[in-house]
Design an enzyme around this catalytic site. Structure first.
Site, mmCIF file in Angstrom:
data_model
loop_
_atom_site.group_PDB
_atom_site.id
_atom_site.type_symbol
_atom_site.label_atom_id
_atom_site.label_comp_id
_atom_site.label_asym_id
_atom_site.label_seq_id
_atom_site.Cartn_x
_atom_site.Cartn_y
_atom_site.Cartn_z
ATOM 1 N N LYS A 460 71.705 -23.224 49.823
ATOM 2 C CA LYS A 460 72.766 -22.935 48.853
ATOM 3 C C LYS A 460 73.947 -22.164 49.429
ATOM 4 O O LYS A 460 74.647 -21.452 48.715
ATOM 5 C CB LYS A 460 72.219 -22.171 47.620
ATOM 6 C CG LYS A 460 71.035 -22.783 46.926
ATOM 7 C CD LYS A 460 71.101 -24.251 46.713
ATOM 8 C CE LYS A 460 72.140 -24.740 45.736
ATOM 9 N NZ LYS A 460 72.137 -26.245 45.712
ATOM 10 N N THR A 461 74.175 -22.312 50.704
ATOM 11 C CA THR A 461 75.310 -21.595 51.298
ATOM 12 C C THR A 461 76.429 -22.545 51.704
ATOM 13 O O THR A 461 77.419 -22.130 52.293
ATOM 14 C CB THR A 461 74.849 -20.804 52.541
ATOM 15 O OG1 THR A 461 74.201 -21.713 53.429
ATOM 16 C CG2 THR A 461 73.933 -19.657 52.192
ATOM 17 N N GLY A 462 76.240 -23.834 51.461
ATOM 18 C CA GLY A 462 77.265 -24.805 51.850
ATOM 19 C C GLY A 462 76.818 -25.669 53.019
ATOM 20 O O GLY A 462 77.643 -26.299 53.684
HETATM 21 N N1 LIG Z 1 83.157 -28.638 50.070
HETATM 22 C C1 LIG Z 1 82.145 -28.325 49.282
HETATM 23 N N2 LIG Z 1 81.706 -29.155 48.342
HETATM 24 C C2 LIG Z 1 80.678 -28.836 47.538
HETATM 25 N N3 LIG Z 1 80.015 -27.665 47.620
HETATM 26 C C3 LIG Z 1 80.403 -26.802 48.551
HETATM 27 C C4 LIG Z 1 81.479 -27.079 49.427
HETATM 28 N N4 LIG Z 1 81.630 -26.022 50.227
HETATM 29 C C5 LIG Z 1 80.729 -25.118 49.886
HETATM 30 N N5 LIG Z 1 79.974 -25.571 48.867
HETATM 31 C C6 LIG Z 1 78.864 -24.848 48.256
HETATM 32 O O1 LIG Z 1 77.658 -25.428 48.728
HETATM 33 C C7 LIG Z 1 76.653 -25.053 47.800
HETATM 34 C C8 LIG Z 1 75.435 -25.894 48.007
HETATM 35 O O2 LIG Z 1 74.879 -25.423 49.214
HETATM 36 P P1 LIG Z 1 73.924 -26.275 50.093
HETATM 37 O O3 LIG Z 1 74.547 -27.574 50.379
HETATM 38 O O4 LIG Z 1 73.571 -25.444 51.264
HETATM 39 O O5 LIG Z 1 72.711 -26.459 49.104
HETATM 40 S S1 LIG Z 1 71.259 -26.995 49.506
HETATM 41 O O6 LIG Z 1 70.494 -25.868 49.958
HETATM 42 O O7 LIG Z 1 71.387 -28.043 50.509
HETATM 43 O O8 LIG Z 1 70.715 -27.512 48.222
HETATM 44 C C9 LIG Z 1 77.325 -25.230 46.442
HETATM 45 O O9 LIG Z 1 76.682 -24.323 45.571
HETATM 46 P P2 LIG Z 1 76.838 -24.416 43.987
HETATM 47 O O10 LIG Z 1 78.297 -24.114 43.725
HETATM 48 O O11 LIG Z 1 75.931 -23.404 43.418
HETATM 49 O O12 LIG Z 1 76.477 -25.814 43.581
HETATM 50 C C10 LIG Z 1 78.787 -24.918 46.742
HETATM 51 O O13 LIG Z 1 79.202 -23.692 46.228
#
Ligand SMILES: Nc1ncnc2c1ncn2[C@@H]1O[C@H](COP(=O)(O)OS(=O)(=O)O)[C@@H](OP(=O)(O)O)[C@H]1O
Length: 731
Positions: A460-462
């Site tokens: 959930k860190t991106g």
């Molecule tokens: N460009 C872009 N597009 C979409 N989302 C983005 C992006 N950059 C960072 N984020 C943040 O990434 C969060 C999801 O993190 P992860 O991809 O690491 O999640 S996971 O662990 O693989 O499920 C997701 O968390 P949530 O906002 O809670 O959905 C986003 O805040």
């Protein structure tokens, strides 16, 4: 040691009944009757000694037996001996002056003394010459056991299995004749009186039966006439190395031929043990071998010298793969071509040294379970193996109180993993790191199919955004998707690790094109997995690690929202606040969710674990806020870290999408391709109470992170981290 420290140490030892083991260091100046400061004990230094004996009445002797005299010179010429005029001292070992002056060499001189503690209340054992002498190594084990009041004691049970590989494989002239078989049986009988249940374990490749001279073929017959007096295990029918078979059914047919041979000649087929020719396919694992072994022979246990391939033999380990126990195998110093004593490398003295307190003797002393590898050729000609084993066993009986026994391999395997449960799980290394491993690994495999860097999370860190953006790069290639976990392989944590290296490598495209220069893998679950850094380092010690950090409170909340959307009943039945405040007595599913929300955010703790395997230069930390707001700059810095040249300019490939609220991949002038709706979700902001609680909860972890970042040379501290710390002070 200065007076104050010395007093403190003495007080500690007296109060907690802690003993001291001391070693007299060799000095340039020769001392004669010099008093040890503060003790009624005198030393003479720089002596040459010979003919060691032990004090049979010493209460310290446990594993060590007083034996007879260890005739001959003690190694080195700078021994210290002890003389005392206080009843607290009792010699544990003696020796004699090694000089030609007869008046001088009759009195026993104490080389190791026990201090019973009657002088100053502290028990000690003092060694006058380090641990160069094999007998003193045993005394150290016993001293530690005695001074720790038995708490640090090795068991006295030792199990021994002697495999005789290739019992029918060998050139004419090197094989067993009738006399050799009789000698084998006679020695076996003598060893049985010293090692309960001992039988030589014979490995056969049926194809070579009766391939010797007339007399040698009679030797083969005699082995079979005495089939019940030995135990047996199967090799390959034609002694071919299993890793050379790409086709499992060929491997199975070969094994089936050997089984038919065994049945025809009354050789038992249900022992569940097999050994692979030249260790091939056992480690590094050739999956086909394990499959065929299970199918044809129901193999449950094997042994190898290759895990890891190192010396001394006693440091090798075991593991279990596909329910087959792989035990470490020892060497006794005899190889296929060691058949005549005068051609033994280093001569007879070298072999005797190994038996009489050297490598072979110590292998048995330190290993509760010993599986030795020998070859048929060691039992013909000069019968070196018979001499070696009978001698070492007698030597063990003379100088130790070890209880020797043997058992079938299956029992040895079960006992081994009871003794070493921490070895159950394999640790996969890179076969290309060891030329020996490369020789016994399929030629169709390549270490190019391993990632060069890992994006380790946390979740959930991106990480998905980073993964997707990296995949646009012409010189970077990600793993192929997994049917179960999508873009993540999740190999180093969880059950996938047991699927083995082939399974992992199948996710990486093979070939030599430009985009494979920088293979990478991202599994966000790696970050906080206890075993992951160790496993990743064993396979990819040179890999670079990329981690993304953002406010741990925010991360926890995002994870909670993620589990709700995925239909987790606990997340849907409990508010975020009740999840993060769940007590240790709460129901397990609730505690599990709490832990998965909170634990990954203890960033410093997890990073320290990674840094105990990888160097700081291999770690790149991305600020999650920066990745979100300015991915172009973030990716530019990352390319610099990975030394990717020429750098790829992301500015024309990423664009902020106001509808999504995030940067997305540009597809054409008007369109972008954004991550799916599970990334960058819409959900209500975190409630204030939870926010404040989390800021307090993470205070110590965030403080530790600041310290760690400074130690790693970070010039800037992420804004979210500064904010989190200020918010905590304010609340
Ligand atoms: N460009 C872009 N597009 C979409 N989302 C983005 C992006 N950059 C960072 N984020 C943040 O990434 C969060 C999801 O993190 P992860 O991809 O690491 O999640 S996971 O662990 O693989 O499920 C997701 O968390 P949530 O906002 O809670 O959905 C986003 O805040």
């Amino acid at each position: 040691m200065d007076k104050w420290n010395r007093e403190l140490l003495d007080k500690y030892c007296r109060e907690y009944s802690v003993g001291i083991v001391g070693f007299a260091p060799p000095g340039e100046e020769s001392l004669v009757g010099a008093q040890l400061k503060g003790f009624p004990l005198f030393i003479h230094t720089n002596l040459r000694l010979k003919d060691a004996q032990l004090n049979a009445a010493s209460p310290i002797l446990r594993l060590t037996r007083a034996g007879e005299t260890a005739w001959g010179a003690l190694p080195g010429g700078d021994w210290t001996i002890f003389q005392a005029n206080h009843s607290t001292y009792e010699p544990l070992a003696w020796a004699h002056r090694n000089t030609l002056d007869f008046s001088n060499n009759r009195n026993p001189l104490a080389t190791v003394v026990q201090d019973h503690g009657r002088y100053d209340g502290i028990q000690r054992v003092l060694f006058g010459g380090g641990l160069r002498f094999w007998l003193h190594k045993l005394l150290l084990l016993d001293s530690i056991s005695y001074l720790s009041h038995g708490q640090l004691s090795l068991s006295l049970n030792r199990m021994i299995l002697v495999d005789v590989d290739d019992i029918f494989v060998g050139e004419k002239g090197t094989r067993l004749k009738k006399d050799d078989v009789l000698a084998l049986l006679a020695t076996q009988q003598r060893i049985q009186s010293l090692v309960t249940g001992f039988k030589f374990n014979l490995g056969f490749s049926g194809k070579y039966f009766h391939h010797g001279t007339f007399e040698e073929n009679l030797g083969d017959d005699m082995l079979l006439e005495n089939v019940d007096r030995f135990t047996w295990f199967s090799h390959m029918w034609n002694h071919q190395q299993p890793h050379l078979y790409e086709n499992v059914s060929h491997l199975q047919s070969d094994m089936a031929l050997n089984k038919q041979f065994a049945k025809k000649h009354g050789i038992p087929t249900a022992t569940g043990y097999s050994v692979s020719p030249h260790h091939s396919g056992v480690y590094p694992v050739h999956e086909g071998l394990y499959e065929a072994w299970k199918k044809v022979w129901s193999i449950k246990v094997t042994s190898t010298e290759e895990y890891p391939h190192l010396r001394p033999a006693r440091l090798r380990r075991g593991f279990i793969h596909r329910n087959i126990m792989v035990l470490p195998r020892q060497t006794c110093g005899l190889f296929t071509h060691t058949i005549f004593i005068e051609r033994y490398p280093g001569g007879r003295d070298k072999l005797d040294e190994s038996i009489q307190g050297g490598e072979l003797f110590q292998t048995i002393v330190y290993n509760p379970i010993n599986i030795f590898m020998t070859h048929m050729s060691n039992y013909g000609n000069d019968r070196l193996a018979l001499y070696t084993f009978e001698s070492v066993i007698k030597f063990i009986r003379c100088w130790t109180n070890l209880r020797l026994s043997s058992a079938p391999p299956l029992e040895l395997g079960e006992r081994y993993f009871q003794l070493y449960p921490e070895e159950l799980d394999p640790v996969w290394g890179n076969p290309c790191d060891d030329p020996r491993h490369q020789k016994i690994w399929s030629r169709n495999k390549t270490c190019d199919q391993l990632p060069r860097f890992l994006v380790i999370g946390p979740q959930k860190t991106g990480t998905t955004a980073l993964y997707t953006f990296l995949s646009i790069h012409p010189a970077i290639s990600s793993n192929l998707p997994s049917p179960d976990t999508f873009e993540e392989i999740q190999f180093f944590n969880g059950k996938n690790y047991y699927k083995g290296l082939d399974w992992y490598m199948s996710f990486f495209p093979a070939g030599k094109n430009e985009s494979l220069r920088f293979l990478f893998e991202k599994s966000a679950t790696y970050f906080d997995g206890d075993l992951v850094p160790r496993r990743a380092h064993a396979l990819l010690p040179k890999a670079e690690l990329i981690t993304i950090l953002l406010s741990p409170a925010r991360r926890a909340y995002s994870w909670y929202q993620h589990t709700r959307v995925h239909g987790d009943p606990v997340a849907n039945n409990y508010t975020f606040h009740s999840v993060i405040t769940a007590s240790d007595t709460a129901p397990k599913p609730l505690r599990d969710l709490r832990n998965r929300c909170l634990n990954p955010g203890k960033y410093a703790q997890h990073l320290e674990r990674w840094l105990s395997y990888y160097t700081p230069q291999q770690l790149h930390i991305i600020d999650g806020e920066q990745l979100r707001q300015n991915p172009v700059e973030t990716l530019h810095e990352l390319q610099r870290f990975l030394k990717i040249t020429p750098a790829f300019n992301y500015s024309s490939h990423l664009r902020y999408d106001p509808k999504k609220g995030f940067f997305c991949q540009v597809t054409n002038e008007d369109h972008t391709k954004c991550l799916g709706k599970s990334k960058g979700r819409q959900y209500p902001p975190m409630d204030d109470k939870s926010y404040k609680l989390l800021q307090r909860y993470y205070l110590s972890h965030n403080t530790a992170l600041v310290k760690l970042l400074k130690r790693l040379g970070s010039r800037t501290i992420p804004q979210w981290l500064k904010d989190d710390l200020t918010d905590t002070v304010m609340t």
